[in-house]
Design an enzyme around this catalytic site. Structure first.
Site, PDB file in Angstrom:
ATOM      1  N   ASP A  59      23.265  39.526  44.308  1.00  0.00           N
ATOM      2  CA  ASP A  59      21.853  39.003  44.603  1.00  0.00           C
ATOM      3  C   ASP A  59      21.795  39.547  46.071  1.00  0.00           C
ATOM      4  O   ASP A  59      20.620  40.151  46.853  1.00  0.00           O
ATOM      5  CB  ASP A  59      22.203  37.462  45.558  1.00  0.00           C
ATOM      6  N   TYR A  70      44.904  52.852  36.982  1.00  0.00           N
ATOM      7  CA  TYR A  70      43.947  53.731  37.176  1.00  0.00           C
ATOM      8  C   TYR A  70      44.035  55.451  37.978  1.00  0.00           C
ATOM      9  O   TYR A  70      43.916  55.764  38.769  1.00  0.00           O
ATOM     10  CB  TYR A  70      43.750  52.486  38.766  1.00  0.00           C
ATOM     11  N   ALA A 103      37.272  43.504  41.207  1.00  0.00           N
ATOM     12  CA  ALA A 103      37.070  42.587  40.191  1.00  0.00           C
ATOM     13  C   ALA A 103      35.808  41.497  40.630  1.00  0.00           C
ATOM     14  O   ALA A 103      35.532  40.620  39.647  1.00  0.00           O
ATOM     15  CB  ALA A 103      38.388  41.507  40.325  1.00  0.00           C
ATOM     16  N   ARG A 105      49.029  51.527  41.909  1.00  0.00           N
ATOM     17  CA  ARG A 105      48.509  50.569  41.730  1.00  0.00           C
ATOM     18  C   ARG A 105      48.587  50.670  40.211  1.00  0.00           C
ATOM     19  O   ARG A 105      47.107  51.221  40.092  1.00  0.00           O
ATOM     20  CB  ARG A 105      47.262  49.562  42.045  1.00  0.00           C
ATOM     21  N   ASN A 108      31.661  50.245  43.141  1.00  0.00           N
ATOM     22  CA  ASN A 108      32.932  49.569  42.082  1.00  0.00           C
ATOM     23  C   ASN A 108      33.564  48.417  43.134  1.00  0.00           C
ATOM     24  O   ASN A 108      34.069  48.461  43.970  1.00  0.00           O
ATOM     25  CB  ASN A 108      34.239  50.692  42.133  1.00  0.00           C
ATOM     26  N   HIS A 165      32.910  51.917  37.236  1.00  0.00           N
ATOM     27  CA  HIS A 165      34.224  51.565  36.523  1.00  0.00           C
ATOM     28  C   HIS A 165      35.311  52.221  36.303  1.00  0.00           C
ATOM     29  O   HIS A 165      34.961  53.515  35.816  1.00  0.00           O
ATOM     30  CB  HIS A 165      34.395  50.168  35.523  1.00  0.00           C
ATOM     31  N   ILE A 166      36.971  52.867  37.128  1.00  0.00           N
ATOM     32  CA  ILE A 166      37.740  53.534  36.695  1.00  0.00           C
ATOM     33  C   ILE A 166      37.649  53.524  34.837  1.00  0.00           C
ATOM     34  O   ILE A 166      37.650  54.154  34.454  1.00  0.00           O
ATOM     35  CB  ILE A 166      38.738  54.059  37.250  1.00  0.00           C
ATOM     36  N   SER A 167      37.854  52.298  34.429  1.00  0.00           N
ATOM     37  CA  SER A 167      38.774  51.785  33.495  1.00  0.00           C
ATOM     38  C   SER A 167      37.562  51.298  32.835  1.00  0.00           C
ATOM     39  O   SER A 167      36.727  51.394  33.381  1.00  0.00           O
ATOM     40  CB  SER A 167      39.834  50.909  33.493  1.00  0.00           C
ATOM     41  N   ARG A 212      39.294  46.356  27.746  1.00  0.00           N
ATOM     42  CA  ARG A 212      39.922  45.282  28.555  1.00  0.00           C
ATOM     43  C   ARG A 212      39.466  43.693  28.253  1.00  0.00           C
ATOM     44  O   ARG A 212      38.694  43.381  26.939  1.00  0.00           O
ATOM     45  CB  ARG A 212      40.013  45.801  29.720  1.00  0.00           C
ATOM     46  N   PRO A 264      37.452  44.924  45.990  1.00  0.00           N
ATOM     47  CA  PRO A 264      39.225  44.543  46.485  1.00  0.00           C
ATOM     48  C   PRO A 264      40.750  45.146  45.415  1.00  0.00           C
ATOM     49  O   PRO A 264      40.272  45.953  44.736  1.00  0.00           O
ATOM     50  CB  PRO A 264      39.391  43.007  45.527  1.00  0.00           C
ATOM     51  N   ASN A 265      41.438  45.624  46.730  1.00  0.00           N
ATOM     52  CA  ASN A 265      42.492  46.282  45.480  1.00  0.00           C
ATOM     53  C   ASN A 265      43.024  47.476  45.790  1.00  0.00           C
ATOM     54  O   ASN A 265      43.516  48.554  45.077  1.00  0.00           O
ATOM     55  CB  ASN A 265      42.800  45.713  44.113  1.00  0.00           C
ATOM     56  N   GLU A 315      26.459  50.636  38.962  1.00  0.00           N
ATOM     57  CA  GLU A 315      28.151  50.052  39.060  1.00  0.00           C
ATOM     58  C   GLU A 315      28.584  51.359  38.339  1.00  0.00           C
ATOM     59  O   GLU A 315      28.637  52.373  37.474  1.00  0.00           O
ATOM     60  CB  GLU A 315      27.928  49.051  38.159  1.00  0.00           C
ATOM     61  N   ARG A 355      36.194  40.786  31.851  1.00  0.00           N
ATOM     62  CA  ARG A 355      36.011  41.972  32.171  1.00  0.00           C
ATOM     63  C   ARG A 355      35.147  42.354  31.622  1.00  0.00           C
ATOM     64  O   ARG A 355      33.836  43.731  32.155  1.00  0.00           O
ATOM     65  CB  ARG A 355      37.579  42.844  32.428  1.00  0.00           C
ATOM     66  N   HIS A 408      32.642  41.113  37.902  1.00  0.00           N
ATOM     67  CA  HIS A 408      33.156  39.621  36.911  1.00  0.00           C
ATOM     68  C   HIS A 408      32.580  38.053  37.774  1.00  0.00           C
ATOM     69  O   HIS A 408      32.581  37.335  36.671  1.00  0.00           O
ATOM     70  CB  HIS A 408      34.218  39.563  36.235  1.00  0.00           C
TER      71      HIS A 408
HETATM   72  C1  DQA Z   1      37.822  48.187  37.694  1.00  0.00           C
HETATM   73  C2  DQA Z   1      37.655  47.046  36.830  1.00  0.00           C
HETATM   74  C3  DQA Z   1      38.147  45.716  37.320  1.00  0.00           C
HETATM   75  O1  DQA Z   1      38.230  44.700  36.256  1.00  0.00           O
HETATM   76  C4  DQA Z   1      38.842  45.428  37.854  1.00  0.00           C
HETATM   77  O2  DQA Z   1      39.464  44.114  38.421  1.00  0.00           O
HETATM   78  C5  DQA Z   1      39.315  46.651  39.308  1.00  0.00           C
HETATM   79  C6  DQA Z   1      38.533  47.965  38.740  1.00  0.00           C
HETATM   80  C7  DQA Z   1      38.176  49.335  37.417  1.00  0.00           C
HETATM   81  O3  DQA Z   1      37.527  49.849  38.357  1.00  0.00           O
HETATM   82  O4  DQA Z   1      37.988  49.921  36.292  1.00  0.00           O
HETATM   83  O5  DQA Z   1      39.725  45.907  40.667  1.00  0.00           O
HETATM   84  O6  DQA Z   1      36.266  47.692  38.936  1.00  0.00           O
END
Ligand code: DQA
Length: 138
Positions: A85, A23, A75, A18, A72, A98-100, A105, A10-11, A96, A109, A78
């Site tokens: 599963d 990001y 959210a 964003r 990725n 993550h960009i950040s 943070r 998502p997002n 897994e 997270r 978390h």
């Molecule tokens: C994220 C970190 C997550 O906590 C956040 O909800 C995202 C992006 C990252 O790529 O840093 O949507 O997965």
């Protein structure tokens, strides 16, 4: 030829627009094109959804035939026992990403339902996190 899926949750369709201070300002489509050019011998696929069940359906679809998934989950990382599963239930290894740096943070997270079932975790290297995960599959 290795078959690898990059799966964004998502997002992440809003990358480039964003919170660019966190990001970055590149869209994922632009980044994905550059990856395909840099890794011409990899059968690279991309899918993004804002819907938890669609991410699970995609994991089931590729999870017995692909060589790796770079995930990725945004959210959902978390919160989603169901995605955790799904990873447990498939054969394809999942990394897994993550960009950040999620650990630098907010506390919420720091929790991940993906990591216990993942081959490994890469976080905090901007979009390069995806490439580092890809390299580890090659
Ligand atoms: C994220 C970190 C997550 O906590 C956040 O909800 C995202 C992006 C990252 O790529 O840093 O949507 O997965």
């Amino acid at each position: 030829m290795k078959k690898i899926l990059i799966l964004n949750g998502p997002n992440l369709n809003l990358l480039g627009k964003r919170e660019p201070e966190i990001y970055g300002s590149l869209t994922f489509a632009e980044y994905f094109e550059s990856l395909k050019i840099k890794y011409p011998t990899v059968d690279l696929h991309y899918y993004q959804s804002n819907v938890e069940g669609e991410l699970i359906n995609k994991l089931h679809e590729v999870g017995f035939s692909f060589d790796g998934v770079v995930l990725n989950a945004g959210a959902y990382t978390h919160t989603s026992i169901a995605i955790g599963d799904a990873i447990k239930g498939i054969e394809t290894p999942v990394i897994e990403v993550h960009i950040s740096n999620v650990h630098a943070r907010e506390k919420f997270r720091h929790v991940t339902y993906i990591a216990p079932n993942a081959k490994g975790v890469i976080a905090g290297f901007g979009l390069q996190s995806y490439e580092l995960a890809l390299q580890s599959f090659l």
